[in-house]
Design a protein around this motif. Structure first.
Motif, PDB file in Angstrom:
ATOM      1  N   LEU A  79       0.833  -1.212   0.000  1.00 23.75           N
ATOM      2  CA  LEU A  79       0.000   0.000   0.000  1.00 23.75           C
ATOM      3  C   LEU A  79       0.865   1.259   0.000  1.00 23.75           C
ATOM      4  CD1 LEU A  79      -2.692  -1.160   2.554  1.00 23.75           C
ATOM      5  CD2 LEU A  79      -3.016  -0.846   0.087  1.00 23.75           C
ATOM      6  N   ALA A  80       2.001   1.191   0.681  1.00 22.24           N
ATOM      7  CA  ALA A  80       2.892   2.347   0.777  1.00 22.24           C
ATOM      8  C   ALA A  80       3.725   2.546  -0.480  1.00 22.24           C
ATOM      9  CB  ALA A  80       3.816   2.190   1.982  1.00 22.24           C
ATOM     10  N   ASN A  81       4.014   1.463  -1.215  1.00 26.09           N
ATOM     11  CA  ASN A  81       4.996   1.548  -2.290  1.00 26.09           C
ATOM     12  C   ASN A  81       4.469   1.336  -3.703  1.00 26.09           C
ATOM     13  OD1 ASN A  81       7.295   2.020  -0.582  1.00 26.09           O
ATOM     14  ND2 ASN A  81       7.036  -0.088   0.107  1.00 26.09           N
ATOM     15  N   TRP A  82       3.411   0.568  -3.876  1.00 19.09           N
ATOM     16  CA  TRP A  82       2.953   0.283  -5.229  1.00 19.09           C
ATOM     17  C   TRP A  82       2.474   1.556  -5.912  1.00 19.09           C
ATOM     18  CZ3 TRP A  82      -0.431  -4.739  -4.640  1.00 19.09           C
ATOM     19  CH2 TRP A  82       0.417  -5.832  -4.420  1.00 19.09           C
ATOM     20  N   PRO A  83       2.948   1.845  -7.114  1.00 16.85           N
ATOM     21  CA  PRO A  83       2.540   3.058  -7.821  1.00 16.85           C
ATOM     22  C   PRO A  83       1.043   3.109  -8.133  1.00 16.85           C
ATOM     23  CG  PRO A  83       4.279   1.891  -9.021  1.00 16.85           C
ATOM     24  CD  PRO A  83       3.965   1.087  -7.820  1.00 16.85           C
ATOM     25  N   ILE A  84       0.389   1.968  -8.216  1.00 19.19           N
ATOM     26  CA  ILE A  84      -1.036   1.968  -8.536  1.00 19.19           C
ATOM     27  C   ILE A  84      -1.850   2.742  -7.501  1.00 19.19           C
ATOM     28  CG2 ILE A  84      -1.676  -0.190  -7.368  1.00 19.19           C
ATOM     29  CD1 ILE A  84      -3.294  -0.850  -9.960  1.00 19.19           C
ATOM     30  N   PHE A  85      -1.307   2.858  -6.290  1.00 16.89           N
ATOM     31  CA  PHE A  85      -2.013   3.569  -5.220  1.00 16.89           C
ATOM     32  C   PHE A  85      -1.515   5.000  -5.030  1.00 16.89           C
ATOM     33  CE2 PHE A  85      -1.970  -0.983  -3.659  1.00 16.89           C
ATOM     34  CZ  PHE A  85      -3.230  -1.269  -4.181  1.00 16.89           C
ATOM     35  N   ARG A  86      -0.710   5.507  -5.925  1.00 13.92           N
ATOM     36  CA  ARG A  86      -0.096   6.827  -5.795  1.00 13.92           C
ATOM     37  C   ARG A  86      -1.121   7.920  -5.467  1.00 13.92           C
ATOM     38  NH1 ARG A  86       2.930   8.970 -10.972  1.00 13.92           N
ATOM     39  NH2 ARG A  86       4.113   7.101 -10.571  1.00 13.92           N
ATOM     40  N   GLU A  87      -2.147   8.048  -6.254  1.00 15.52           N
ATOM     41  CA  GLU A  87      -3.151   9.101  -6.018  1.00 15.52           C
ATOM     42  C   GLU A  87      -4.071   8.735  -4.864  1.00 15.52           C
ATOM     43  OE1 GLU A  87      -4.954   9.556  -9.846  1.00 15.52           O
ATOM     44  OE2 GLU A  87      -3.382  10.921 -10.539  1.00 15.52           O
ATOM     45  N   PHE A  88      -4.420   7.472  -4.753  1.00 17.37           N
ATOM     46  CA  PHE A  88      -5.306   7.008  -3.685  1.00 17.37           C
ATOM     47  C   PHE A  88      -4.706   7.297  -2.310  1.00 17.37           C
ATOM     48  CE2 PHE A  88      -7.095   2.996  -1.499  1.00 17.37           C
ATOM     49  CZ  PHE A  88      -8.203   3.676  -1.009  1.00 17.37           C
ATOM     50  N   ARG A  89      -3.377   7.123  -2.176  1.00 13.41           N
ATOM     51  CA  ARG A  89      -2.711   7.382  -0.887  1.00 13.41           C
ATOM     52  C   ARG A  89      -2.901   8.808  -0.399  1.00 13.41           C
ATOM     53  NH1 ARG A  89       1.553   3.790  -2.824  1.00 13.41           N
ATOM     54  NH2 ARG A  89       2.439   5.533  -3.974  1.00 13.41           N
ATOM     55  N   GLU A  90      -3.188   9.725  -1.315  1.00 14.62           N
ATOM     56  CA  GLU A  90      -3.337  11.141  -0.954  1.00 14.62           C
ATOM     57  C   GLU A  90      -4.725  11.472  -0.415  1.00 14.62           C
ATOM     58  OE1 GLU A  90      -2.205  13.643  -4.199  1.00 14.62           O
ATOM     59  OE2 GLU A  90      -0.416  12.461  -4.632  1.00 14.62           O
ATOM     60  N   THR A  91      -5.618  10.515  -0.376  1.00 18.07           N
ATOM     61  CA  THR A  91      -7.011  10.802  -0.055  1.00 18.07           C
ATOM     62  C   THR A  91      -7.373  10.466   1.389  1.00 18.07           C
ATOM     63  OG1 THR A  91      -7.861   8.625  -0.673  1.00 18.07           O
ATOM     64  CG2 THR A  91      -7.655  10.273  -2.452  1.00 18.07           C
ATOM     65  N   ARG A  92      -8.411  11.118   1.849  1.00 18.45           N
ATOM     66  CA  ARG A  92      -8.979  10.829   3.173  1.00 18.45           C
ATOM     67  C   ARG A  92      -9.508   9.391   3.196  1.00 18.45           C
ATOM     68  NH1 ARG A  92      -8.320  12.898   7.629  1.00 18.45           N
ATOM     69  NH2 ARG A  92      -8.511  14.962   6.755  1.00 18.45           N
ATOM     70  N   GLU A  93     -10.081   8.926   2.083  1.00 17.52           N
ATOM     71  CA  GLU A  93     -10.616   7.563   2.016  1.00 17.52           C
ATOM     72  C   GLU A  93      -9.514   6.525   2.258  1.00 17.52           C
ATOM     73  OE1 GLU A  93     -13.346  10.219  -0.280  1.00 17.52           O
ATOM     74  OE2 GLU A  93     -11.189   9.936  -0.269  1.00 17.52           O
ATOM     75  N   PHE A  94      -8.333   6.773   1.706  1.00 15.76           N
ATOM     76  CA  PHE A  94      -7.214   5.860   1.944  1.00 15.76           C
ATOM     77  C   PHE A  94      -6.853   5.859   3.423  1.00 15.76           C
ATOM     78  CE2 PHE A  94      -2.757   4.935   2.599  1.00 15.76           C
ATOM     79  CZ  PHE A  94      -2.587   3.758   1.892  1.00 15.76           C
ATOM     80  N   ARG A  95      -6.704   7.051   3.995  1.00 19.54           N
ATOM     81  CA  ARG A  95      -6.308   7.148   5.408  1.00 19.54           C
ATOM     82  C   ARG A  95      -7.324   6.445   6.312  1.00 19.54           C
ATOM     83  NH1 ARG A  95      -2.914   8.909   2.632  1.00 19.54           N
ATOM     84  NH2 ARG A  95      -1.555  10.676   2.941  1.00 19.54           N
ATOM     85  N   ASP A  96      -8.611   6.655   6.038  1.00 20.97           N
ATOM     86  CA  ASP A  96      -9.650   6.035   6.856  1.00 20.97           C
ATOM     87  C   ASP A  96      -9.637   4.516   6.721  1.00 20.97           C
ATOM     88  OD1 ASP A  96     -10.380   8.573   7.683  1.00 20.97           O
ATOM     89  OD2 ASP A  96     -12.161   8.670   6.388  1.00 20.97           O
ATOM     90  N   ALA A  97      -9.512   4.030   5.487  1.00 23.07           N
ATOM     91  CA  ALA A  97      -9.493   2.586   5.244  1.00 23.07           C
ATOM     92  C   ALA A  97      -8.240   1.959   5.862  1.00 23.07           C
ATOM     93  CB  ALA A  97      -9.555   2.292   3.746  1.00 23.07           C
TER      94      ALA A  97
END
Length: 135
Positions: A79-97
């Motif tokens: 979750l921290a390193n895969w580029p596929i999550f690059r934009e998702f990591r920036e979101t509140r939804e990512f932080r909450d999940a």
């Protein structure tokens, strides 16, 4: 000549890699075309998470993140390193999940990451039309 894959999983991995290569090279339309050209309903949680992240469906991605972690299909480092999550990591939804899945806040290299900041950039390789036509 069409490519042969050892498994459906390998084919789906190639699809997601192709889609994100388009996305990171600035071609969102081709990214969405690749992702939307596949029926993902029978795919495992980690694939559904990747699809939702690429489609920028972050509420849905958050749900799949929790399911993928519970099923041990995705690890914290991914979750921290895969580029596929690059934009998702920036979101509140990512932080909450992430908090729901791991019981703590998301952090990179031992430091908490604030919403609105991103993980290090990872460049995608260019995609040839030969690869695209065979996937």
């Amino acid at each position: 000549k069409a490519w042969k894959f050892a498994s459906t999983e390998n084919r789906l991995i190639c699809k997601l890699n192709l889609a994100q290569a388009y996305k990171w090279s600035g071609n969102r339309e081709k990214c969405f075309a690749v992702v939307n050209g596949e029926d993902w309903t029978a795919a495992t949680a980690r694939f559904r998470l990747g699809v939702a992240a690429l489609r920028e469906e972050y509420v849905e991605a958050g749900k799949w993140l929790v399911k993928a972690v519970v099923a041990t299909e995705v690890l914290e480092g991914s979750l921290a390193n895969w580029p596929i999550f690059r934009e998702f990591r920036e979101t509140r939804e990512f932080r909450d999940a992430f908090r729901t899945a791991f019981g703590r806040d998301f952090a990179i290299q031992g430091q908490a990451v604030k919403v609105g900041t991103s993980a290090p950039e990872i460049d995608a390789l260019p995609v040839s039309s030969t690869v695209e036509s065979s996937i």
